[in-house]
Design a protein around this motif. Structure first.
Motif, PDB file in Angstrom:
ATOM      1  N   HIS A 220       0.800  -1.228   0.000  1.00  0.00           N
ATOM      2  CA  HIS A 220       0.000   0.000   0.000  1.00  0.00           C
ATOM      3  C   HIS A 220       0.832   1.277   0.000  1.00  0.00           C
ATOM      4  O   HIS A 220       0.294   2.367  -0.213  1.00  0.00           O
ATOM      5  CB  HIS A 220      -0.952  -0.001   1.201  1.00  0.00           C
ATOM      6  N   THR A 223       4.835   3.833  -4.420  1.00  0.00           N
ATOM      7  CA  THR A 223       4.775   5.198  -4.944  1.00  0.00           C
ATOM      8  C   THR A 223       5.247   5.287  -6.386  1.00  0.00           C
ATOM      9  O   THR A 223       4.705   6.062  -7.184  1.00  0.00           O
ATOM     10  CB  THR A 223       5.642   6.128  -4.070  1.00  0.00           C
ATOM     11  N   GLN A 241      -6.026  -1.200  -7.128  1.00  0.00           N
ATOM     12  CA  GLN A 241      -6.933  -0.990  -5.991  1.00  0.00           C
ATOM     13  C   GLN A 241      -6.146  -0.891  -4.685  1.00  0.00           C
ATOM     14  O   GLN A 241      -5.310  -1.740  -4.375  1.00  0.00           O
ATOM     15  CB  GLN A 241      -7.923  -2.144  -5.900  1.00  0.00           C
ATOM     16  N   GLY A 242      -6.382   0.155  -3.919  1.00  0.00           N
ATOM     17  CA  GLY A 242      -5.711   0.334  -2.631  1.00  0.00           C
ATOM     18  C   GLY A 242      -4.358   1.000  -2.705  1.00  0.00           C
ATOM     19  O   GLY A 242      -3.747   1.273  -1.677  1.00  0.00           O
ATOM     20  N   ASP A 244      -3.187   4.041  -3.092  1.00  0.00           N
ATOM     21  CA  ASP A 244      -3.498   5.467  -3.142  1.00  0.00           C
ATOM     22  C   ASP A 244      -2.280   6.363  -2.933  1.00  0.00           C
ATOM     23  O   ASP A 244      -2.409   7.584  -2.805  1.00  0.00           O
ATOM     24  CB  ASP A 244      -4.589   5.815  -2.121  1.00  0.00           C
ATOM     25  N   GLN A 245      -1.063   5.751  -2.916  1.00  0.00           N
ATOM     26  CA  GLN A 245       0.161   6.540  -2.841  1.00  0.00           C
ATOM     27  C   GLN A 245       0.890   6.611  -4.192  1.00  0.00           C
ATOM     28  O   GLN A 245       1.879   7.333  -4.322  1.00  0.00           O
ATOM     29  CB  GLN A 245       1.118   5.923  -1.812  1.00  0.00           C
ATOM     30  N   SER A 247       2.354   7.669  -7.394  1.00  0.00           N
ATOM     31  CA  SER A 247       2.500   8.974  -8.032  1.00  0.00           C
ATOM     32  C   SER A 247       3.114   8.885  -9.416  1.00  0.00           C
ATOM     33  O   SER A 247       2.972   9.810 -10.217  1.00  0.00           O
ATOM     34  CB  SER A 247       3.359   9.896  -7.149  1.00  0.00           C
ATOM     35  N   ASP A 265      -8.985   4.566 -12.184  1.00  0.00           N
ATOM     36  CA  ASP A 265      -9.692   5.378 -11.194  1.00  0.00           C
ATOM     37  C   ASP A 265      -8.984   5.456  -9.840  1.00  0.00           C
ATOM     38  O   ASP A 265      -9.032   6.507  -9.182  1.00  0.00           O
ATOM     39  CB  ASP A 265     -11.119   4.864 -11.014  1.00  0.00           C
ATOM     40  N   PRO A 266      -8.318   4.387  -9.350  1.00  0.00           N
ATOM     41  CA  PRO A 266      -7.656   4.493  -8.042  1.00  0.00           C
ATOM     42  C   PRO A 266      -6.448   5.430  -8.026  1.00  0.00           C
ATOM     43  O   PRO A 266      -5.953   5.772  -6.956  1.00  0.00           O
ATOM     44  CB  PRO A 266      -7.204   3.044  -7.758  1.00  0.00           C
ATOM     45  N   LEU A 267      -5.978   5.864  -9.192  1.00  0.00           N
ATOM     46  CA  LEU A 267      -4.738   6.640  -9.261  1.00  0.00           C
ATOM     47  C   LEU A 267      -4.984   8.131  -9.027  1.00  0.00           C
ATOM     48  O   LEU A 267      -4.611   8.978  -9.838  1.00  0.00           O
ATOM     49  CB  LEU A 267      -4.057   6.413 -10.606  1.00  0.00           C
ATOM     50  N   SER A 268      -5.570   8.445  -7.908  1.00  0.00           N
ATOM     51  CA  SER A 268      -5.885   9.841  -7.598  1.00  0.00           C
ATOM     52  C   SER A 268      -4.658  10.638  -7.182  1.00  0.00           C
ATOM     53  O   SER A 268      -4.686  11.872  -7.186  1.00  0.00           O
ATOM     54  CB  SER A 268      -6.928   9.897  -6.475  1.00  0.00           C
ATOM     55  N   SER A 269      -3.574   9.958  -6.820  1.00  0.00           N
ATOM     56  CA  SER A 269      -2.378  10.655  -6.340  1.00  0.00           C
ATOM     57  C   SER A 269      -1.302  10.827  -7.415  1.00  0.00           C
ATOM     58  O   SER A 269      -0.177  11.221  -7.116  1.00  0.00           O
ATOM     59  CB  SER A 269      -1.773   9.888  -5.154  1.00  0.00           C
TER      60      SER A 269
END
Length: 331
Positions: A220, A223, A241-242, A244-245, A247, A265-269
């Motif tokens: 998790h 990066t 999925q999961g 969220d770090q 980059s 979609d999970p790649l918000s960072s």
């Protein structure tokens, strides 16, 4: 007058003491930094004499040294960094580091090492281990002690065909793993489960054609992820999925024609220009709708978005995905 004589005597004493300090043949010694450098010299054996006992950094590069033993390193018990670049190393002795209890960095880049004995990297608090550009075909758990302190492991540029899961289980503190430029064809689902602190994973330039959906389920903190220059054809929808770090993600130069809906979609960072999708044979049909919409919405996160090019159908070959219209995708 007496003060002048004293100053002169002190200078002479300092000069002669410095001149008397020993240094291995064909090497240069930097006494203030307690460093020894043997560069582009005719050495055929690792120097085992002439060292200052307080030597902390040793660099040997471009020589004909073929082996290093525990006996050699016992001459420098205070050693913290050993860099042996681009030599002819083939053999390392078992318990190699027993005489260097302070060594935290070992770099053996660019040698001819193919096999290593048991416990070769035990007995020292290694943090950085670099075995880049050698001839290693199998990375084995027997090299390391249990619960190793290593945080940086570089096995890139070898001939490894399988991710060394048993070895990785001994590396609970690992945050950087480089397996790039090897011959990996598959990664088992649980290979990375023992690496909860992993931040940087390089798998570029291998032969991977797919990845298990759960491969990153315990990483998790990941990066930076480099999957470029493989043979990836399909990727599972929940691969990220999961994570969220994350980059930076490189998926360029693979065999991807589509990605599943929701894949990114999970790649918000993601950082700006941090997702590379170029060099894939994108099929610009109705299945491209998700990626097309995602790219229009997140254009700033894609590296050179104009380089994400359609390879089919014939009418759209050479067009960038973001330049397409709904009607051209038959939506």
């Amino acid at each position: 007058m007496m003060a002048s004589w004293c100053a002169l005597a002190f200078f002479c004493l300092a000069f002669f003491c410095h001149g008397a300090q020993s240094c291995p043949l064909h090497c240069k010694c930097y006494y203030r930094s307690t460093e020894v450098v043997c560069n582009d010299s005719p050495l055929t054996e690792y120097p085992s004499s002439g060292f200052q006992r307080n030597t902390t950094l040793m660099t040997i590069q471009f020589t004909n040294i073929t082996s290093i033993s525990e006996h050699h390193l016992s001459a420098t018990p205070m050693l913290k960094g050993l860099h042996v670049y681009s030599n002819q190393l083939q053999n390392l002795s078992s318990h190699l580091l027993r005489g260097t209890p302070h060594l935290d960095t070992l770099d053996l880049t660019g040698n001819k090492v193919s096999e290593l004995p048991a416990d070769v990297f035990s007995h020292a608090p290694l943090i950085n281990l670099v075995l880049k550009n050698n001839l290693i075909e199998k990375a084995e758990a027997k090299w390391l002690p249990d619960n190793s302190n290593i945080t940086w492991l570089d096995l890139s540029g070898n001939r490894i065909t399988q991710v060394p899961a048993a070895l990785l289980q001994k590396l609970p503190h690992l945050d950087n793993l480089d397996l790039g430029n090897n011959r990996l064809e598959k990664i088992s689902a649980n290979s990375l489960d023992s690496l909860p602190k992993l931040e940087r994973l390089n798998l570029r330039n291998n032969k991977l054609s797919t990845l298990d959906a759960s491969i990153f389920q315990n990483t998790h903190n990941l990066t930076y992820l480099f999957l470029n220059r493989n043979k990836l054809q399909k990727l599972p929808q929940n691969l990220f999925q999961g994570l969220d770090q994350l980059s930076v993600v490189s998926l360029d130069d693979n065999q991807l024609s589509h990605v599943p809906a929701g894949f990114l979609d999970p790649l918000s960072s993601l950082d700006e220009e941090a997702l590379d999708l170029s060099g894939n044979p994108w099929q610009c049909d109705g299945k491209m709708a998700y990626l097309w919409r995602w790219m229009l919405k997140n254009k700033d996160k894609v590296y050179l978005p104009e380089s994400v090019i359609c390879a089919a159908p014939p009418s759209l070959v050479g067009r960038s995905v973001i330049s397409l219209k709904e009607s051209e995708l038959n939506l």
